[in-house]
Design a protein around this motif. Structure first.
Motif, short mmCIF file in Angstrom:
data_model
loop_
_atom_site.label_atom_id
_atom_site.label_comp_id
_atom_site.label_asym_id
_atom_site.label_seq_id
_atom_site.Cartn_x
_atom_site.Cartn_y
_atom_site.Cartn_z
N TYR A 32 0.75 -1.20 0.08
CA TYR A 32 -0.11 0.18 0.01
C TYR A 32 1.04 1.23 0.02
N SER A 33 0.64 2.23 -0.99
CA SER A 33 1.42 3.34 -0.90
C SER A 33 0.63 4.30 -1.38
N VAL A 34 0.94 5.67 -0.89
CA VAL A 34 0.22 7.05 -1.08
C VAL A 34 1.08 8.03 -1.82
N SER A 35 0.79 8.71 -2.53
CA SER A 35 1.51 9.93 -3.01
C SER A 35 0.69 11.03 -3.30
N ALA A 36 1.20 12.28 -3.10
CA ALA A 36 0.58 13.56 -3.75
C ALA A 36 1.00 13.95 -5.15
N LEU A 37 -0.22 13.90 -5.98
CA LEU A 37 0.31 14.15 -7.54
C LEU A 37 0.90 15.49 -7.63
N THR A 38 0.37 16.56 -6.96
CA THR A 38 0.99 17.84 -6.88
C THR A 38 1.20 18.56 -5.56
N GLY A 39 1.72 19.70 -5.33
CA GLY A 39 2.19 19.99 -3.96
C GLY A 39 1.22 20.89 -3.05
N GLU A 40 -0.11 21.16 -3.70
CA GLU A 40 -0.99 21.97 -2.73
C GLU A 40 -1.72 21.24 -1.88
N LYS A 41 -2.41 22.30 -1.07
CA LYS A 41 -3.31 21.70 0.11
C LYS A 41 -4.39 20.68 -0.59
N ALA A 85 -4.11 19.14 -3.21
CA ALA A 85 -3.48 17.99 -4.14
C ALA A 85 -4.40 16.60 -4.42
N VAL A 86 -4.39 16.30 -5.29
CA VAL A 86 -5.03 14.87 -5.60
C VAL A 86 -4.10 13.82 -5.14
N GLY A 87 -4.62 12.85 -4.25
CA GLY A 87 -3.89 11.85 -3.71
C GLY A 87 -4.03 10.56 -4.44
N GLU A 88 -2.91 9.74 -4.72
CA GLU A 88 -3.06 8.66 -5.66
C GLU A 88 -2.59 7.55 -4.69
N VAL A 89 -3.40 6.53 -4.65
CA VAL A 89 -2.98 5.30 -3.84
C VAL A 89 -2.97 4.23 -4.96
N THR A 90 -1.80 3.31 -4.59
CA THR A 90 -1.38 2.17 -5.17
C THR A 90 -1.53 0.94 -4.22
N VAL A 91 -2.31 -0.04 -4.50
CA VAL A 91 -2.17 -1.28 -3.68
C VAL A 91 -1.89 -2.56 -4.58
N LYS A 92 -1.38 -3.47 -3.88
CA LYS A 92 -1.07 -4.88 -4.53
C LYS A 92 -1.65 -5.86 -3.59
N MET A 119 -7.22 7.31 -7.32
CA MET A 119 -7.21 8.98 -6.87
C MET A 119 -8.33 9.49 -6.60
N SER A 120 -7.97 10.72 -5.60
CA SER A 120 -9.13 11.61 -5.19
C SER A 120 -8.52 12.50 -4.40
N THR A 121 -8.96 13.84 -4.06
CA THR A 121 -8.62 14.82 -3.00
C THR A 121 -8.70 14.20 -1.66
N ASP A 122 -9.79 13.17 -1.53
CA ASP A 122 -9.90 12.36 -0.15
C ASP A 122 -9.08 11.01 -0.35
N ILE A 123 -8.24 11.10 0.66
CA ILE A 123 -7.30 9.80 0.66
C ILE A 123 -8.10 8.58 0.77
N ILE A 124 -9.12 8.66 1.74
CA ILE A 124 -9.81 7.62 2.23
C ILE A 124 -10.36 7.00 0.92
N GLU A 125 -11.23 7.90 0.06
CA GLU A 125 -11.69 7.76 -1.07
C GLU A 125 -10.92 6.97 -2.12
N ALA A 126 -9.47 7.71 -2.20
CA ALA A 126 -8.60 7.09 -3.13
C ALA A 126 -8.26 5.65 -2.77
N SER A 127 -8.05 5.51 -1.46
CA SER A 127 -7.72 4.02 -1.13
C SER A 127 -8.80 2.89 -1.29
N ALA A 128 -10.22 3.57 -1.34
CA ALA A 128 -11.22 2.51 -1.54
C ALA A 128 -11.30 2.28 -3.06
#
Length: 504
Positions: free
Chosen positions: A447-456, A458-465, A478-487
């Motif tokens: 499980y990994s998470v990263s911000a695609l851009t640097g602003e507050k 920013a869209v978060g991108e989650v990658t899972v295996k 991907m989502s601006t909400d990290i929980i939604e991106a994780s789902a």
């Protein structure tokens, strides 16, 4: 074609901006850039004001060759002698002397009658003339001075040897028709005015410095005193870049030119901003960050079809590489399609329609959609495998004294399933609830998470295996909400797992 001389006072009046204190090296750097820009005169400082100012003028006078180097002085002998000493090594030099002529200044600041003011002005000009031929005289607060007295002072200053008469709107009091008319009346009522260049120096207290300067030019002024980015005392001075570009853009109206190479304007603006610490406002004309940016869908569509529909200047003429299409919630399909093409994506009409809907959803959640956001959106949504399971709803409750709980609703084919679960954290709770909805047993391997851009925002991108029955697959969300991106990432992985295992 008739020309307007550009007198840059960034290093003198510009440095009078509150909080600005330039080092000698910084002043020299700016002076070299101003010379490259093509200004006619550089007012390097006020030598009598301080030892640093004297040294700065001296250094600039010895190292800058093409522009005339000017030094400011009151009409006092000590000021003029100090200015002359600082300018001694200049290839082309000018002493700029000034004296207030308005009633309020003569009464409260100078405390001198008109006769004494005229005598001081003429003696100051004569003394300056003994050191160099190029002398500029400024009747300070000219725009609030009694007209007949102003004409008399100017006449005597010219008789004493002034070669340039500068008319200052010292406190930014005038409005364009009035200031233009003042220049016209000076030309009509000063008998020897044809022997000098008429200059203007406008302040921006009412936001009219550039407009007043242009009005003065229209009425016969042929030198403008101005600063880069419009910096200066109080609300600042007339902005050099705005005046020059206005004259260049509206040659049909003015029929005038300058010696400025406008391709260096943007770089000069950035340098002055960096050295002074004065940030250029985004919507600043000509050199602001938004000057060549388009965010409205209607504007973007017109601009992409023909740039002159919404741009009267070419960015490269200012030194800006290119115009910018800013993707926001106001942007349209045309702008998104062009950006996708620039990023190398060629979508079908159906894919573009789907991408535009997702883009709009994302754009409503953040100020600007960046290239990285679009790339992730395309890979995550448009190029994703066929959805056998889709996320419909997610609700999470968590806190430092609360057991993390998630409620998830998913759609499987034509069936909607909703489950709730607890976990070690909000993401774990979501994943457990999804497992229950899908009736699947799998293990999370990575499980990994990263911000695609640097602003507050920013869209978060989650990658899972995930792994199930020996099969490993990867999912991204991907989502601006990290929980939604994780789902979304977990659902994406499950869809890939179904496709790999041929689960229909």
């Amino acid at each position: 074609m008739d020309r307007v001389y550009i007198f840059d006072t960034t290093l003198r009046d510009g440095e009078q901006s509150s909080g600005v204190n330039l080092l000698i090296k910084e002043k020299l750097d700016i002076a070299k850039q101003l010379a490259k820009l093509g200004v006619d005169v550089i007012e390097a400082g006020f030598p009598v004001a301080s030892a640093d100012d004297f040294e700065a003028v001296k250094v600039i006078a010895s190292e800058i060759e093409d522009p005339t180097i000017a030094a400011l002085a009151r009409v006092l002998p000590g000021d003029i002698e100090r200015a002359a000493e600082a300018l001694k090594s200049a290839k082309k030099k000018r002493i700029h002397v000034f004296l207030a002529t308005s009633k309020i200044h003569m009464e409260y600041k100078l405390r001198k009658p008109k006769e004494d003011v005229i005598k001081m002005a003429t003696e100051g000009v004569r003394l300056a003339k003994s050191f160099c031929d190029d002398i500029e005289f400024s009747p300070e607060d000219a725009s609030r001075s009694e007209r007949s007295f102003l004409y008399e002072v100017i006449t005597e200053a010219i008789n004493a040897g002034a070669t340039t008469i500068n008319i200052p709107d010292t406190v930014g009091y005038s409005i364009p028709p009035e200031f233009g008319e003042l220049i016209l009346k000076i030309r009509e009522n000063v008998p020897n005015i044809d022997k000098v260049v008429i200059s203007v120096h406008c302040h921006n207290d009412l936001g009219l410095a550039v407009a007043n300067s242009l009005s003065a030019i229209k009425n016969g002024a042929r030198q403008v005193e101005c600063t880069i980015n419009g910096i200066g005392e109080r609300a600042g001075n007339a902005a050099l870049e705005e005046i020059v570009v206005a004259l260049k853009t509206r040659q049909d109206l003015f029929g005038l030119t300058t010696n400025i190479d406008t391709r260096h304007l943007y770089k000069t603006s950035r340098m002055v901003s960096l050295h002074t610490g004065m940030v250029v406002q985004p919507n600043k004309a000509v050199v602001g960050a938004n000057a060549f940016s388009h965010s409205s869908g209607i504007h973007q569509d017109g601009f992409l079809k023909e740039s002159t529909t919404y741009e009267i200047l070419k960015p490269r003429d200012i030194g800006v590489p290119e115009s910018k299409i800013v993707l926001t919630k106001l942007s349209g399909r045309h702008a998104l399609k062009r950006r996708l093409e620039n990023l190398g994506f060629k979508l079908t009409e159906d894919e573009l329609k789907k991408a535009f809907l997702r883009f709009k959803e994302l754009a409503c959640k953040k100020n600007e959609v960046f290239d990285e956001d679009i790339e992730a959106l395309i890979e995550d949504e448009i190029r994703a495998v066929e959805e056998l399971v889709g996320l419909e709803y997610i609700h999470v409750v968590c806190g430092n004294n609360t057991v993390p709980t998630a409620t998830v609703r998913v759609k499987r084919k034509d069936e909607v399933v909703q489950e709730a679960a607890c976990g070690n954290g909000p993401v774990d709770a979501v994943y457990r609830a999804i497992d229950k909805c899908c009736g699947i047993e799998c293990s999370l391997r990575d499980y990994s998470v990263s911000a695609l851009t640097g602003e507050k925002d920013a869209v978060g991108e989650v990658t899972v295996k995930i792994e199930s029955s020996g099969t490993e697959v990867v999912g991204r969300g991907m989502s601006t909400d990290i929980i939604e991106a994780s789902a979304k990432a977990y659902i994406s992985a499950i869809n890939r797992l179904y496709k790999t295992q041929n689960i229909a």
